[in-house]
Design a protein around this motif. Structure first.
Motif, short mmCIF file in Angstrom:
data_model
loop_
_atom_site.label_atom_id
_atom_site.label_comp_id
_atom_site.label_asym_id
_atom_site.label_seq_id
_atom_site.Cartn_x
_atom_site.Cartn_y
_atom_site.Cartn_z
N ALA A 214 0.82 -1.21 0.00
CA ALA A 214 0.00 0.00 0.00
C ALA A 214 0.85 1.26 0.00
CB ALA A 214 -0.94 -0.01 1.20
N ALA B 243 -7.97 2.33 -0.32
CA ALA B 243 -6.52 2.39 -0.13
C ALA B 243 -5.99 3.81 -0.30
CB ALA B 243 -5.83 1.47 -1.13
N HIS C 39 -2.67 -3.43 -0.52
CA HIS C 39 -3.80 -2.98 -1.31
C HIS C 39 -4.30 -4.16 -2.14
CE1 HIS C 39 -5.48 -0.01 -4.56
NE2 HIS C 39 -6.42 -0.71 -3.96
#
Length: 539
Positions: free
Chosen positions: A408, A459, A473
């Motif tokens: 992420a 995200a 993510h």
């Protein structure tokens, strides 16, 4: 004092040694053989064992040294009658990165594991034979054949079907040996160019059979398996190099002189046996020391590797004072039923294969089923499995699925398995409502738990500070699909990559109780496994 003494340095013992060593425990691994054997024996890890080897950090070396499973060519009366690829049409999926095993000589796999172990400063002690065990309740004193002795807090017998450790413990090895089901085996060399090395050749005739599979990474070496020569009374003869040449010539219709070397000759009889317990005090059994079965399906070495991966993290948690000794009881609770299932499966696959080869075109592909991949084995019955779920849905005790994701914080591609890899529990949090339990888990358990927020459409942008270093993510929603997530959900993944529990926001207290049971660092007297299960059932 040594934490764990491992007896036997085959794939089972080496897997256990690597797992314990990376957890910072002091170990010794001994083997009575004077040197490292060069035998090929097992033909390689299945799909589930490749996942274990990936977690241990050696799968790239295994993939490089081995080859994919080969198509099988079946002959009758020297003439090719059928080609079969048991894996035709299969491919890796998002939740399972390996759809098939890998062909690799056992000696080469052992070399790779020994190299990994050496990186932790541990070497196999060859020529070291165990002749006695004395368990005083706090440690085990081990007598060695040279007259010396050593002590360890625990001992693991990974010393094969004729296990000295099992015999010293007095553990029965019940089952049967099929004296009429006999095969001779060995490693042979065949003149290059005589046979296609991209094929597993199988000659099945009315009066016997020869099977030849090329050993990856070699120029001329092959695995040789055959029905035995017999005397005038029908009794099987002992294997010999000349006998292998005669069998080769009889079934292949090729000149015997093409088979130039024959070593590591052995006679194999179908044994179906299992120890009635895997633990006696501070001593454990794993691999062939605990179970042997028909070779159909290639599950012998693989079941041992997976025994070791189940036992390793549990020994580590107890030795480091993070869990009560009751955790060790779950090794037998989980792995003994798997061995019983394996004995049944391999016996049934052997029956199916013997039936198939009676007809032209039948061969060893009859031994391969989806279950021989090992990917469907779990522990739903275990006391470590949080109740809940039904039908085909993912449940506690199941193998934890993989899924492609992105880091992420950076957007770099990654996978769930990379978050699981290493000596820790993993807590996956799907949804904003899981932030609190993730923070609490990380705070209470430190490095023993990796808390991973799995973002979906919410995200944060890569490069922002909103995402922690372990956050993922789930761009394509494949992780949510694999775990059956429809709302805020927390999933605890055990160190052996099996699901511990799946909990929604109504039951997050169960997550705390589960983690305290497996990693009770906040409690001077850790909660017992039985108490944990009772508590989570109420939660």
């Amino acid at each position: 004092m040594t934490d764990v003494l491992i007896v036997g340095a085959g794939p089972t013992g080496l897997t256990l040694a690597c797992d314990l060593a990376r957890r910072g425990l002091t170990i010794r691994i001994v083997d009575k053989s004077p040197g490292h054997p060069r035998s090929s024996r097992a033909k390689g890890p299945n799909a589930r064992s490749l996942e274990v080897l990936e977690d241990l950090g050696v799968v790239e070396a295994v993939l490089a040294a081995g080859s994919a499973p080969l198509p099988m060519r079946k002959y009758r009366d020297g003439v090719p009658v059928a080609d079969t690829d048991p894996y035709a049409g299969s491919a890796p999926t998002p939740d399972a990165p390996y759809d098939r095993g890998r062909l690799i000589a056992q000696w080469r796999l052992e070399e790779i594991l020994r190299d990994r172990l050496a990186g932790y400063g541990v070497a196999v002690e060859t020529g070291t034979e165990v002749v006695g065990l004395t368990d005083d309740g706090t440690s085990v004193t081990v007598a060695l054949a040279d007259g010396s002795s050593t002590s360890a807090r625990y001992v693991a017998g990974c010393d094969g079907a004729h296990s000295r450790v099992r015999k010293l413990l007095g553990v029965p090895f019940e089952g049967e040996t099929a004296e009429d089901q006999v095969m001779v085996c060995g490693d042979v060399e065949i003149d290059p160019g005589v046979l296609d090395r991209g094929i597993w050749h199988q000659w099945f005739d009315e009066d016997g059979a020869v099977m030849l599979c090329p050993v990856p990474g070699t120029r001329a070496a092959w695995w040789f398996q055959s029905g035995p020569e017999r005397d005038a009374d029908g009794r099987p003869l002992a294997p010999s190099a000349d006998g292998f040449r005669r069998l080769f010539a009889r079934h292949t219709r090729l000149p015997a002189a093409h088979l130039t070397e024959a070593t590591l000759l052995s006679t194999y009889r179908v044994n179906v046996r299992m120890a009635d317990r895997y633990r006696v005090g501070r001593v454990f059994l794993a691999g062939d020391a605990a179970h042997v079965h028909a070779i159909a399906g290639g599950l012998g070495m693989n079941t041992g590797i997976q025994d070791a991966f189940n036992l390793g993290w549990k020994l580590a948690q107890v030795l480091r004072g993070r869990s009560g000794t009751e955790l060790l009881d779950t090794y037998e609770e989980e792995r003994l039923p798997v061995a019983a299932w394996t004995l049944d499966l391999t016996s049934e696959r052997l029956r199916a294969t013997l039936e198939a080869i009676r007809k032209p075109g039948g061969g060893l592909d009859s031994a391969i089923t989806p279950s021989t991949s090992g990917l469907d084995r779990g522990y739903r019955w275990s006391s470590l499995a949080h109740p809940g779920g039904d039908g085909d849905a993912l449940r506690s005790g199941d193998r934890a699925p993989d899924a492609p994701c992105a880091v992420a914080a950076t957007g770099a591609p990654t996978r769930l398995f990379r978050s699981f890899a290493g000596p820790h529990l993993t807590v996956l949090g799907f949804g904003a409502g899981t932030e609190g339990v993730l923070r609490a888990a990380a705070s209470a358990h430190g490095d023993a738990v990796r808390a991973v927020r799995v973002y979906g459409a919410d995200a944060p942008e890569p490069g922002t500070e909103a995402a922690g270093p372990d956050a993922l993510h789930d761009r394509e929603g494949l992780a949510r699909t694999a775990y059956g997530v429809g709302r805020d959900t927390v999933v605890v993944i055990r160190p052996d990559n099996h699901v511990g529990l799946i909990s929604d926001t109504d039951g997050f207290d169960a997550v705390h109780r589960y983690l305290e049971a497996l990693d009770g660092v906040r409690k001077p007297d850790p909660m017992s496994v039985a108490g944990m299960v009772d508590g989570t059932r109420k939660g």
